[in-house]
Structures are given as structure tokens and as C-alpha cells.
Design an enzyme around this catalytic site. Sequence first.
Site, PDB file in Angstrom:
ATOM      1  N   MET A   1       0.781  -0.908  -0.494  1.00 52.74           N
ATOM      2  CA  MET A   1      -0.013   0.741  -0.066  1.00 52.74           C
ATOM      3  C   MET A   1       0.401   1.299   0.228  1.00 52.74           C
ATOM      4  SD  MET A   1      -2.359   1.211   2.964  1.00 52.74           S
ATOM      5  CE  MET A   1      -1.265   1.852   4.285  1.00 52.74           C
TER       6      MET A   1
ATOM      7  N   ASP B   1      -0.262   5.512  -0.666  1.00 56.85           N
ATOM      8  CA  ASP B   1      -0.523   6.683  -0.709  1.00 56.85           C
ATOM      9  C   ASP B   1      -2.150   6.909  -0.299  1.00 56.85           C
ATOM     10  OD1 ASP B   1       1.548   7.710  -2.297  1.00 56.85           O
ATOM     11  OD2 ASP B   1       0.068   8.954  -3.777  1.00 56.85           O
TER      12      ASP B   1
ATOM     13  N   GLN C   1      -3.335   3.657  -2.358  1.00 56.54           N
ATOM     14  CA  GLN C   1      -2.657   3.176  -3.350  1.00 56.54           C
ATOM     15  C   GLN C   1      -2.761   1.590  -3.748  1.00 56.54           C
ATOM     16  OE1 GLN C   1      -1.290   4.637  -6.963  1.00 56.54           O
ATOM     17  NE2 GLN C   1      -3.738   4.837  -6.291  1.00 56.54           N
TER      18      GLN C   1
ATOM     19  N   TRP D   1       5.853  -2.292  -4.697  1.00 60.13           N
ATOM     20  CA  TRP D   1       4.599  -1.512  -5.798  1.00 60.13           C
ATOM     21  C   TRP D   1       4.798  -2.404  -7.003  1.00 60.13           C
ATOM     22  CZ3 TRP D   1       4.931   1.146 -10.468  1.00 60.13           C
ATOM     23  CH2 TRP D   1       3.341   1.852 -10.518  1.00 60.13           C
TER      24      TRP D   1
ATOM     25  N   GLU E   1       3.962  16.005  -6.790  1.00 60.64           N
ATOM     26  CA  GLU E   1       3.558  14.983  -6.368  1.00 60.64           C
ATOM     27  C   GLU E   1       1.924  15.442  -5.091  1.00 60.64           C
ATOM     28  OE1 GLU E   1       5.123  10.717  -7.655  1.00 60.64           O
ATOM     29  OE2 GLU E   1       5.303  11.488  -5.912  1.00 60.64           O
TER      30      GLU E   1
ATOM     31  N   TRP F   1       9.656   6.270   0.450  1.00 62.05           N
ATOM     32  CA  TRP F   1      10.193   4.959  -0.561  1.00 62.05           C
ATOM     33  C   TRP F   1      11.404   4.733  -0.604  1.00 62.05           C
ATOM     34  CZ3 TRP F   1       7.038   3.924  -4.371  1.00 62.05           C
ATOM     35  CH2 TRP F   1       5.673   4.216  -4.967  1.00 62.05           C
TER      36      TRP F   1
HETATM   37  C1  FRU Z   1       3.325   9.043  -4.744  1.00 65.88           C
HETATM   38  C2  FRU Z   1       3.348   8.530  -6.289  1.00 65.88           C
HETATM   39  C3  FRU Z   1       1.889   9.475  -6.997  1.00 65.88           C
HETATM   40  C4  FRU Z   1       1.238   8.136  -8.027  1.00 65.88           C
HETATM   41  C5  FRU Z   1       1.355   7.626  -7.059  1.00 65.88           C
HETATM   42  C6  FRU Z   1       1.596   5.874  -7.819  1.00 65.88           C
HETATM   43  O1  FRU Z   1       3.835   8.048  -3.742  1.00 65.88           O
HETATM   44  O2  FRU Z   1       4.211   8.413  -6.915  1.00 65.88           O
HETATM   45  O3  FRU Z   1       2.160  10.870  -7.235  1.00 65.88           O
HETATM   46  O4  FRU Z   1       0.165   8.640  -8.323  1.00 65.88           O
HETATM   47  O5  FRU Z   1       2.154   7.336  -6.067  1.00 65.88           O
HETATM   48  O6  FRU Z   1       1.176   5.111  -6.777  1.00 65.88           O
END
Ligand code: FRU
Length: 483
Positions: free
Chosen positions: A33, A35, A51, A59, A215, A298
Site C-alpha cells: 500500500m 498513498d 494505492q 509496488w 505530487e 519511498w
Molecule cells: C506518490 C505517487 C503518486 C502516484 C502514486 C503511484 O507517492 O508517486 O504521484 O499517483 O504514488 O502509486
Amino acid sequence: MTPLEKASQYQDKNRIKKEEKPVFHMTPPIGWMNDPNGFSVYKDKIHLFYQYHPYSEVWGPMHWGHSVSEDFVKWEDCPVALAPDRDYDAAGCFSGSAIETDEGHVLVYTGVQEKKDGSKEMIQHQCLAIGDGIRYDKIKENPVIPGLKLPEGFSKEDFRDPKIWKEDDIYYLVAGNKNEKQNGQVVLFASKDLRTWNYVSVLSDNQEKYGKMWECPDFFPLKDKHVLIVSPQDMQADGKEFHNGNQAAAFIGEYDRKNHRLVEEQVISLDYGMDFYAPQTLVTKGNRRIMIAWMQSWDMNIKPVEQKWNGMMTIPRELELREGQLYQNPVRELEKYRVEPVLCTEMKIAGACQVSGIRGRVLDLSLEILNGEYHTFTVEFAKNDIYHTQLTYDPVAQTLEFDRTYSGIIRDVVCRRKIKIKEPKETLKLRLILDKFSVEVFVNEGIQTLSAAFYTTLEAEEIVFLCDGSAKVNIEKYEIRLD
Ligand code: FRU
């Protein structure tokens, strides 16, 4: 079976036992998971999407996971809300937001699509799905904002993370973007019917100073000001500010409605720990502005290899502006889950001291250092003979240092962070929210916060107060129990 059904079924079959996860911090049922997305109130329930890649702990093609809550503290998993299953979002359903409308619960997200020219490059555009709080259907007009709607020179490859709101019968959204010089900016769009959107302005930009791509923007009024939250990538540290390469920042100022531009008066780090990114807010019926963020970095993935879920959200935090300063505090709903209190008033701490009843990994622990003669005052937690994580206060330098070196980390990652205390007072107040694998520190009523993850074995649950002279303190401790 559709990709959406497959993802929900996978999540149902592979759900991690709740004993293995934090107690009140939202985590995915299984897998990866990042954002928070679509943080909103719909039919009086709090919805949080995120996400999500259920199939692995890293990811992957982005889905939208979904959970609901009545009180920001107890979360319940729902079926997966979005899967990448259309041409326009085949490479992922990226971040976005949600709003309650007469048509239902509207999700606005970024569809990512590979260009058709064989270059393997991706384009990003904004899409809609409408649902009833459980099931969501992508609309036939998608994508509702293709990159073509952007002015000449603006990036069509980096155009994502729409945050929607409504004002005087008009819907607005802000999205992250890059200008012709590859600098981060936030673009504003407006619509009457959610289907036809027009470009309005660049609301704000990085001034070639605050990171590169911006972002996950969010924009809202707070008291008599406006706040723009963004998550800039590639941020450079400045003194003791902005130490995270992927940083979350708040721009606070006046909204120039004529030019649709934010005139900022201050720019601040939203959190001083290592694990805090992509925050998003909602407004409650009672007009409280609540923010939640992804409590992970990240760049530093420190979770144990055998752990099959990856990613936690912060505790939702109420935002307030007081005398021009932004304050964050855990939602007050947390207080109803506090049990087993231990209260100590004007207690003298000299040397190392453990207090009966103060131990554990799921705690709401407040400490007020009143006065004393000492160089440093330290709180050690998640501690046993081998491990500990600590927070050290230096009253002369007015600094606070977090250190997770001995938390069991076996990767070469950042473990220490020192912050300069903002607007120091006579006494120092610290509130630590611990939930097994994380700590969130709220300094002096929440004028600064520090969030960090650590995956120390759960047997390490001692708490030790350490003072190299002597100090008087007030301590208030509660366990948090949901059932
Ligand atoms: C931020 C991001 C967003 C994007 C998403 C992809 O952490 O990079 O900009 O929409 O994660 O998972």
C-alpha cells in the site's frame, strides 16, 4: 473473472491476521500500500482508499484498495474499488480523491496509459468512477481531463493525483504537473458537471527551490488562510528543514481568487520523521480538517522480509491554525479507546527510571518536562536488553533527536533525525502515539510532528526515562484497546 473481482478475491483469500498488524493504524489486508486516496465522508461514513498492489509486498500495477470507518480509528476492509482494466488506465489507477455528490460517491483518479508510439513512455490523465460506497463504475466519458487540456509545454507524462472539491456549485480540482522547465507545479481545473473540465491556472509552483515534480496536492481553507499541501520529489535539505528526498510540505497564505493563485506566506515541513508522504485531507460535517498520510518512505523499505503486508497510514490528524502556526493532533476519537491509565505528577527523574505500569507497544504516552538541571533527557521505548528506539531532548540547543539505530534494522538506512524545536516554551510537551511498528511524536501541542516506522520484535516493550541530571516531569500513559 474481471481484474477487479480477481483482486478482491485474492485479498479475501490471503488476508493477514489482525494480530500481526498494528491495532489502530490502517494497513492493507495483504500486499503493498502507498498513498491515501479518496479520503472523504460519504453517507456519514469515513472512506479511505489507497494505492494498492495486493499481489506482492512491492509496488506493482496500481489498484485502489478501500476501507471504511465510523470514527477514524477502527477500520473495516471493503472490496477493492478500482483495478487497471481499461485502455486509458491499463498501466495503473494512480492517486486521486473523492467527493459526495447527488450522483453518488465520485472518485477522481489518474489513469496511466502507455503511449501508442512504441516509445514505452506513459501518459497520465484524469478519470472518474461513481459508486454507492462499495462498488464503483468508471464512466464512459473517461478520461475526463486528457493531457491535451493542459497549456502548451506542460507535461502530459507527469500530470497526476487530482484532489477535488466543490465551491458555489462549481467543482474544482488541483493536480500535480511539471512546466516546460521540468519544474513542479499545481494546476487548477474547474467543471460544472464533472465531465467537462476547463483549465484555470497554475495555483502554485516550486520556484525552482522546492523539489522537482510535485505530487499529491491538496488545497483548502483553514481559519482565515488557505493551505496547499504538496509532496515534492527530489527535495534538498535546508538547515533542519526538508530532510526527506520525498518531502511533504505545506504552503500557507492567501488565495488570490482573481488570478487563482496562492500567495504564500510560509512554507513548512509537514513532518520531521523519516516516514511520512502523500498526505490528504477531508473536512467533516462539523468542519474539522483531518489529514492522513502514508507512514513510509519511498527510499527506505525496512519491513522484515517475511512480513506479507507493507505500508501503514498515520493516525488521522486534526489540523488547526493558531496564531499563524499549523498544528496537528491525533483525532479526538482516539481518546475513547484509552484504557489502563497511569498518571504521574511532578515526578523526579534522575538517571535511568522505569515507572510501574508504563510499558507496551500500543500506547498514547504524554510527557511534560517541567524543569531541572540536566544536559539531555531521553525516552527509550520498544526496549529490551537488545533493542530500543529513543527520543532525546537537549534543552540548551532546543533540539529533539530521534534514533532507531537499535530497533532491529538490518538495512543501511537513515536511523537518526534531529529537529530544532519551533517556538520553544518553558516546558516541553511530547505526545507519543505507539502502535507496534511505529511512533508518531507530537511536539508542544502538535506544532511539529515526527513519524517513523520500526519493526522491532514485539517482546521489546519496556519504556525507560533517562536523565543525566535531574528533571521534574508529568507523565500520562494509556493503552489503546479496540475490543
Ligand atoms: C506518490 C505517487 C503518486 C502516484 C502514486 C503511484 O507517492 O508517486 O504521484 O499517483 O504514488 O502509486
